[in-house]
Design a protein around this motif. Structure first.
Motif, PDB file in Angstrom:
ATOM      1  N   ASN A 114      -7.057  -3.364  -5.037  1.00  0.00           N
ATOM      2  CA  ASN A 114      -7.715  -3.651  -6.309  1.00  0.00           C
ATOM      3  C   ASN A 114      -7.088  -2.764  -7.362  1.00  0.00           C
ATOM      4  OD1 ASN A 114      -9.529  -5.513  -5.274  1.00  0.00           O
ATOM      5  ND2 ASN A 114     -11.054  -3.949  -4.800  1.00  0.00           N
ATOM      6  N   GLY A 115      -6.799  -3.337  -8.500  1.00  0.00           N
ATOM      7  CA  GLY A 115      -6.231  -2.552  -9.590  1.00  0.00           C
ATOM      8  C   GLY A 115      -4.740  -2.359  -9.485  1.00  0.00           C
ATOM      9  N   ALA A 116      -4.122  -2.953  -8.480  1.00  0.00           N
ATOM     10  CA  ALA A 116      -2.671  -2.830  -8.349  1.00  0.00           C
ATOM     11  C   ALA A 116      -2.019  -3.591  -9.487  1.00  0.00           C
ATOM     12  CB  ALA A 116      -2.199  -3.359  -7.009  1.00  0.00           C
ATOM     13  N   TYR A 157       0.819  -1.214   0.000  1.00  0.00           N
ATOM     14  CA  TYR A 157       0.000   0.000   0.000  1.00  0.00           C
ATOM     15  C   TYR A 157       0.855   1.268   0.000  1.00  0.00           C
ATOM     16  CZ  TYR A 157      -4.517  -2.261   0.269  1.00  0.00           C
ATOM     17  OH  TYR A 157      -5.648  -2.979  -0.038  1.00  0.00           O
ATOM     18  N   CYS A 158       2.047   1.228   0.582  1.00  0.00           N
ATOM     19  CA  CYS A 158       2.938   2.392   0.564  1.00  0.00           C
ATOM     20  C   CYS A 158       3.321   2.790  -0.855  1.00  0.00           C
ATOM     21  CB  CYS A 158       4.220   2.105   1.343  1.00  0.00           C
ATOM     22  SG  CYS A 158       4.009   2.070   3.119  1.00  0.00           S
ATOM     23  N   ASN A 159       3.289   1.840  -1.759  1.00  0.00           N
ATOM     24  CA  ASN A 159       3.714   2.081  -3.134  1.00  0.00           C
ATOM     25  C   ASN A 159       2.557   2.004  -4.118  1.00  0.00           C
ATOM     26  OD1 ASN A 159       6.790   2.302  -3.025  1.00  0.00           O
ATOM     27  ND2 ASN A 159       6.295   0.599  -1.670  1.00  0.00           N
ATOM     28  N   PHE A 160       1.325   2.048  -3.605  1.00  0.00           N
ATOM     29  CA  PHE A 160       0.126   1.986  -4.429  1.00  0.00           C
ATOM     30  C   PHE A 160      -0.318   3.401  -4.798  1.00  0.00           C
ATOM     31  CE2 PHE A 160      -4.636   1.707  -4.492  1.00  0.00           C
ATOM     32  CZ  PHE A 160      -4.732   1.063  -5.719  1.00  0.00           C
ATOM     33  N   GLN A 161      -0.602   3.613  -6.063  1.00  0.00           N
ATOM     34  CA  GLN A 161      -1.074   4.898  -6.585  1.00  0.00           C
ATOM     35  C   GLN A 161      -0.122   6.043  -6.246  1.00  0.00           C
ATOM     36  OE1 GLN A 161      -5.099   5.247  -5.055  1.00  0.00           O
ATOM     37  NE2 GLN A 161      -5.912   4.264  -6.874  1.00  0.00           N
ATOM     38  N   VAL A 162       1.153   5.787  -6.405  1.00  0.00           N
ATOM     39  CA  VAL A 162       2.159   6.815  -6.169  1.00  0.00           C
ATOM     40  C   VAL A 162       2.335   7.603  -7.458  1.00  0.00           C
ATOM     41  CG1 VAL A 162       4.577   7.251  -5.613  1.00  0.00           C
ATOM     42  CG2 VAL A 162       3.330   5.454  -4.425  1.00  0.00           C
ATOM     43  N   ILE A 163       2.347   8.920  -7.347  1.00  0.00           N
ATOM     44  CA  ILE A 163       2.568   9.773  -8.511  1.00  0.00           C
ATOM     45  C   ILE A 163       4.040   9.666  -8.880  1.00  0.00           C
ATOM     46  CG2 ILE A 163       2.549  12.147  -9.354  1.00  0.00           C
ATOM     47  CD1 ILE A 163       0.249  12.637  -7.334  1.00  0.00           C
ATOM     48  N   PRO A 164       4.327   9.343 -10.143  1.00  0.00           N
ATOM     49  CA  PRO A 164       5.734   9.200 -10.542  1.00  0.00           C
ATOM     50  C   PRO A 164       6.525  10.484 -10.274  1.00  0.00           C
ATOM     51  CG  PRO A 164       4.256   8.486 -12.299  1.00  0.00           C
ATOM     52  CD  PRO A 164       3.401   9.117 -11.233  1.00  0.00           C
ATOM     53  N   THR A 165       7.745  10.284  -9.830  1.00  0.00           N
ATOM     54  CA  THR A 165       8.631  11.420  -9.561  1.00  0.00           C
ATOM     55  C   THR A 165       9.822  11.345 -10.512  1.00  0.00           C
ATOM     56  OG1 THR A 165       9.889  10.167  -7.941  1.00  0.00           O
ATOM     57  CG2 THR A 165       8.017  11.426  -7.111  1.00  0.00           C
ATOM     58  N   ASP A 166      10.719  12.260 -10.360  1.00  0.00           N
ATOM     59  CA  ASP A 166      11.918  12.259 -11.193  1.00  0.00           C
ATOM     60  C   ASP A 166      12.849  11.104 -10.836  1.00  0.00           C
ATOM     61  OD1 ASP A 166      11.040  14.508 -12.480  1.00  0.00           O
ATOM     62  OD2 ASP A 166      12.138  15.888 -11.177  1.00  0.00           O
ATOM     63  N   ILE A 167      12.662  10.570  -9.642  1.00  0.00           N
ATOM     64  CA  ILE A 167      13.515   9.475  -9.191  1.00  0.00           C
ATOM     65  C   ILE A 167      12.867   8.169  -9.639  1.00  0.00           C
ATOM     66  CG2 ILE A 167      14.552   8.340  -7.203  1.00  0.00           C
ATOM     67  CD1 ILE A 167      14.168  11.034  -5.700  1.00  0.00           C
ATOM     68  N   GLN A 173      -3.482   6.447   0.847  1.00  0.00           N
ATOM     69  CA  GLN A 173      -3.230   5.009   0.742  1.00  0.00           C
ATOM     70  C   GLN A 173      -3.853   4.255   1.909  1.00  0.00           C
ATOM     71  OE1 GLN A 173       0.978   5.655   0.553  1.00  0.00           O
ATOM     72  NE2 GLN A 173       1.058   5.295  -1.658  1.00  0.00           N
ATOM     73  N   LEU A 174      -3.780   4.844   3.092  1.00  0.00           N
ATOM     74  CA  LEU A 174      -4.424   4.248   4.260  1.00  0.00           C
ATOM     75  C   LEU A 174      -5.932   4.179   4.052  1.00  0.00           C
ATOM     76  CD1 LEU A 174      -4.548   3.200   7.172  1.00  0.00           C
ATOM     77  CD2 LEU A 174      -4.473   5.581   7.940  1.00  0.00           C
ATOM     78  N   ASP A 175      -6.508   5.277   3.574  1.00  0.00           N
ATOM     79  CA  ASP A 175      -7.952   5.305   3.323  1.00  0.00           C
ATOM     80  C   ASP A 175      -8.357   4.262   2.278  1.00  0.00           C
ATOM     81  OD1 ASP A 175      -8.315   7.300   5.195  1.00  0.00           O
ATOM     82  OD2 ASP A 175      -8.599   8.905   3.735  1.00  0.00           O
ATOM     83  N   ALA A 176      -7.548   4.108   1.233  1.00  0.00           N
ATOM     84  CA  ALA A 176      -7.840   3.111   0.194  1.00  0.00           C
ATOM     85  C   ALA A 176      -7.842   1.706   0.796  1.00  0.00           C
ATOM     86  CB  ALA A 176      -6.820   3.214  -0.938  1.00  0.00           C
ATOM     87  N   TRP A 177      -6.905   1.445   1.682  1.00  0.00           N
ATOM     88  CA  TRP A 177      -6.820   0.136   2.327  1.00  0.00           C
ATOM     89  C   TRP A 177      -8.040  -0.098   3.218  1.00  0.00           C
ATOM     90  CZ3 TRP A 177      -1.789  -1.539   5.316  1.00  0.00           C
ATOM     91  CH2 TRP A 177      -1.833  -2.909   5.587  1.00  0.00           C
ATOM     92  N   LEU A 178      -8.411   0.901   4.003  1.00  0.00           N
ATOM     93  CA  LEU A 178      -9.580   0.768   4.876  1.00  0.00           C
ATOM     94  C   LEU A 178     -10.860   0.577   4.059  1.00  0.00           C
ATOM     95  CD1 LEU A 178      -8.672   3.462   7.549  1.00  0.00           C
ATOM     96  CD2 LEU A 178      -8.714   0.973   7.883  1.00  0.00           C
ATOM     97  N   GLU A 179     -10.955   1.258   2.912  1.00  0.00           N
ATOM     98  CA  GLU A 179     -12.120   1.078   2.044  1.00  0.00           C
ATOM     99  C   GLU A 179     -12.165  -0.340   1.495  1.00  0.00           C
ATOM    100  OE1 GLU A 179     -12.435   4.050  -1.021  1.00  0.00           O
ATOM    101  OE2 GLU A 179     -12.450   5.676   0.453  1.00  0.00           O
TER     102      GLU A 179
END
Length: 117
Positions: free
Chosen positions: A108-110, A20-30, A42-48
């Protein structure tokens, strides 16, 4: 005797936390950055996904508790404190809450596959 290595591995709370820490992360320059802390969204998505939100836990509750930490991302220890607060505020046994979150599985959708060790 059956080989333990042939059995499918099950996720734990901390292995799902990493997912979940890496779910729906906006891509960065790194490129290939891996996060080990969780955002409120991400916490809210997990609870949902665990069907704990919007009832009995609300986004307002998670937001207020999360804001106490005054940082964008929470490490695993802080995450556990948030879960304890949410469970206590909503009269849910913490072990039951953790089990429901484990049972919810990966997001879901990961589109990532995480190997469980």
């Amino acid at each position: 005797m059956a080989d333990d290595e042939d059995k499918p591995k099950k996720h734990t709370l901390d292995s799902l936390f990493a997912v979940y820490c890496n779910f729906q992360v906006i891509p960065t320059d790194i490129e290939n950055e891996v996060f080990d802390s969780i955002l409120l969204s991400q916490l809210d998505a997990w609870l949902e996904q665990a069907k704990l939100m919007p009832n009995p836990i609300t986004r307002t509750q998670t937001g207020l508790i999360y804001m106490r930490y005054k940082k964008w991302r929470l490490e695993y220890e802080d995450f556990l404190e948030v879960l304890n607060s949410l469970a206590s505020d909503n009269d849910i046994l913490i072990d039951d809450m953790k089990q429901v979150m484990i049972d919810a599985g990966i997001p879901n959708g990961a589109d990532v596959v995480i190997a469980v060790k």
